[in-house]
Design an enzyme around this catalytic site. Structure first.
Site, short mmCIF file in Angstrom:
data_model
loop_
_atom_site.label_atom_id
_atom_site.label_comp_id
_atom_site.label_asym_id
_atom_site.label_seq_id
_atom_site.Cartn_x
_atom_site.Cartn_y
_atom_site.Cartn_z
N THR A 75 37.26 38.71 37.64
CA THR A 75 37.77 38.80 38.11
C THR A 75 38.71 40.40 37.82
O THR A 75 38.35 40.37 35.85
CB THR A 75 38.65 38.53 39.50
OG1 THR A 75 40.13 39.00 40.53
CG2 THR A 75 39.94 37.32 39.05
N ASN A 76 40.30 41.45 37.53
CA ASN A 76 40.90 41.84 37.12
C ASN A 76 41.45 41.38 37.50
O ASN A 76 43.04 40.64 38.63
CB ASN A 76 39.91 43.37 37.63
CG ASN A 76 40.90 43.93 38.51
OD1 ASN A 76 41.73 44.03 38.92
ND2 ASN A 76 39.27 44.04 39.44
N ARG A 77 42.93 42.31 37.06
CA ARG A 77 44.08 42.07 36.78
C ARG A 77 45.59 43.21 37.95
O ARG A 77 46.64 42.53 37.49
CB ARG A 77 45.46 42.40 35.29
CG ARG A 77 44.66 41.30 34.54
CD ARG A 77 45.23 42.16 32.71
NE ARG A 77 44.36 41.50 31.92
CZ ARG A 77 45.49 40.31 31.76
NH1 ARG A 77 46.00 39.53 31.80
NH2 ARG A 77 44.32 39.74 30.41
N SER A 78 44.66 43.54 38.92
CA SER A 78 45.43 44.50 39.75
C SER A 78 46.17 43.50 40.47
O SER A 78 45.89 41.95 40.75
CB SER A 78 44.83 44.71 40.50
OG SER A 78 45.19 45.56 41.64
N ALA B 88 41.22 47.55 43.08
CA ALA B 88 40.23 47.39 41.78
C ALA B 88 39.14 46.96 42.38
O ALA B 88 39.01 45.83 41.91
CB ALA B 88 41.48 47.41 41.24
#
Ligand code: CTP
Length: 406
Positions: free
Chosen positions: A212-215, A283
């Site tokens: 996943t990502n930090r959005s 994102a």
């Protein structure tokens, strides 16, 4: 060139205060409105008088607040007159009881009677214990009121009077003032159908692990809240974030890029006829594991992950569009210099065939409440901020409402 006057300057605002501990913050709101040049009438409900005294409001406003529907000092029908002479009716804080009375169309106290007589925009800033806010009865009232065209500012997540945390705390006076100026900024989006995506996507590796990502989703959620408050019909497609759904917004929760793709096409319609604008703030992960394991991966030495690219959802929509609708807004997040950022935003604009790319630096947006951004069009690059994400959302929606009016 002199700055244009703030949109609340010269406006007549009726500020109603109902029974909640947050009533003391209404005094700060009154000050902000007066400083911005508004002329304000203050109305205190009987319950508000249990929490704050009229002297504070009289001192700040130069005239006594009103509270009695049958005020002998005023001839005629006070509620009708106040409603007629208001450019906006603001109820802050609005208690659970107040929302219930407005939703039912009651008229047995001054505030309810003004609201029932008002033709001007009505904005409410709810404040109550999280249990009261999440109760189905309150949520029913919120739906009724949004359908009636009432705008909401907040509530927000945070500590409430009891010391507990949750959704129900009144928005800060600065945020409410911002929402009030939004009522006058000419950026109305009434009846416009907006699809907004927000947050990260999550690509499963196995039943318990994912990429996943930090959005944080904060900007996308702020956009949904502000757009709804400007009268748009908003579908918010949200990746896995724990943010509360803004009042009146239709939310669809998704996880992976592929599930986002499905929800997106359902919201837009295969021929893109179901939306007037798409703001692609999510994102979206560029890659997903080639195969997600059905059982938990066991540790055994080095592990190589094989990834395959996800479809570029925005580019697919851009390629399908034939006319000017829906208006398409994408985002570009980089870690490069400003110059490189604008250049890459412009590349995305052409490659994905969208109308605007909002460019921002990772360090100046991810996980923060503030953001600095640049609105990049084919020949323009308008910088904005750093500013709270709610303000950045207003700026972007100003651009969108101008574009939709063309
Ligand atoms: N986006 C999308 N689908 C993807 C990836 C991104 O719709 N699979 C959208 C995002 O929602 C955002 C914009 O495209 O609006 C951001 O694109 P970005 O990921 O920065 O660009 P890429 O095309 O992936 O370019 P690069 O990998 O070169 O940064």
């Amino acid at each position: 060139m002199s700055e244009p006057p703030p949109p609340v300057s010269g406006r007549r605002i009726t500020l109603c205060v109902t029974g909640s501990i947050a009533a003391y913050k209404a005094a700060a709101l009154l000050r902000l409105l007066r400083k911005a040049g508004a002329s304000v009438e203050v109305v205190l409900s009987r319950a508000a008088l249990e929490f704050v005294g009229p002297a504070t409001f009289q001192g700040l406003n130069g005239k006594p607040p009103l509270s009695d529907l049958f005020d002998r000092a005023h001839g005629g029908e006070l509620h009708v007159e106040l409603a007629r002479n208001s450019d906006a009716l603001v109820i802050a804080p609005a208690s659970a009881d107040c929302l219930s009375r407005l939703a039912a169309g009651r008229a047995d106290d001054l505030i309810a009677a003004i609201a029932l007589s008002a033709h001007c925009p009505v904005l409410v800033a709810p404040a109550m214990h999280p249990n009261m806010w999440s109760h189905p009865a309150t949520q029913r009232n919120v739906s009724t009121l949004t359908a009636d065209g009432v705008r909401f500012a907040g509530p927000v997540d945070g500590e409430v009077a009891s010391g507990e945390r949750g959704l129900g705390r009144m928005a800060e006076p600065e945020q409410i003032a911002l929402a009030i100026s939004g009522l006058f900024s000419g950026g109305a989006l009434s009846g416009q159908r907006l699809v907004i995506t927000a947050g990260p996507t999550l690509e499963a590796l196995d039943p318990v692990r994912s990429l996943t990502n930090r959005s944080s989703g904060k900007l996308g959620f702020a956009l949904a809240e502000r757009a709804r408050s400007r009268g748009a019909e908003v579908t918010l497609i949200a990746g896995p974030v724990a943010l509360p759904t803004p009042p009146g917004v239709r939310r669809v929760d998704v996880e992976s890029a592929l599930s986002l793709k499905q929800a997106l096409w359902e919201a837009l319609g295969a021929d893109l006829s179901r939306a007037d604008a798409l703001i692609m703030a999510a994102a979206v992960a560029d890659y997903r594991p080639r195969a997600a394991s059905e059982s938990k991966l066991k540790r055994s030495g080095p592990l190589t992950l094989e990834l395959e690219p996800n479809p570029d959802l925005l580019a697919e929509v851009g390629a399908r569009r034939t006319g000017a609708r829906p208006v398409l807004v994408g985002f570009a997040l980089e870690t490069d210099s400003d110059e490189r950022l604008i250049a890459s935003a412009r590349e995305k604009l052409t490659k994905k065939r969208v109308d605007l790319v909002v460019a921002n630096h990772a360090a100046e947006s991810i996980g923060r409440d503030d953001i600095r951004l640049t609105l990049v069009g084919p020949d323009t690059a308008a910088p904005f901020g750093p500013a709270p994400k709610a303000q950045a959302a207003e700026r972007l929606l100003d651009w969108l409402s101008e574009r939709l009016a063309e």
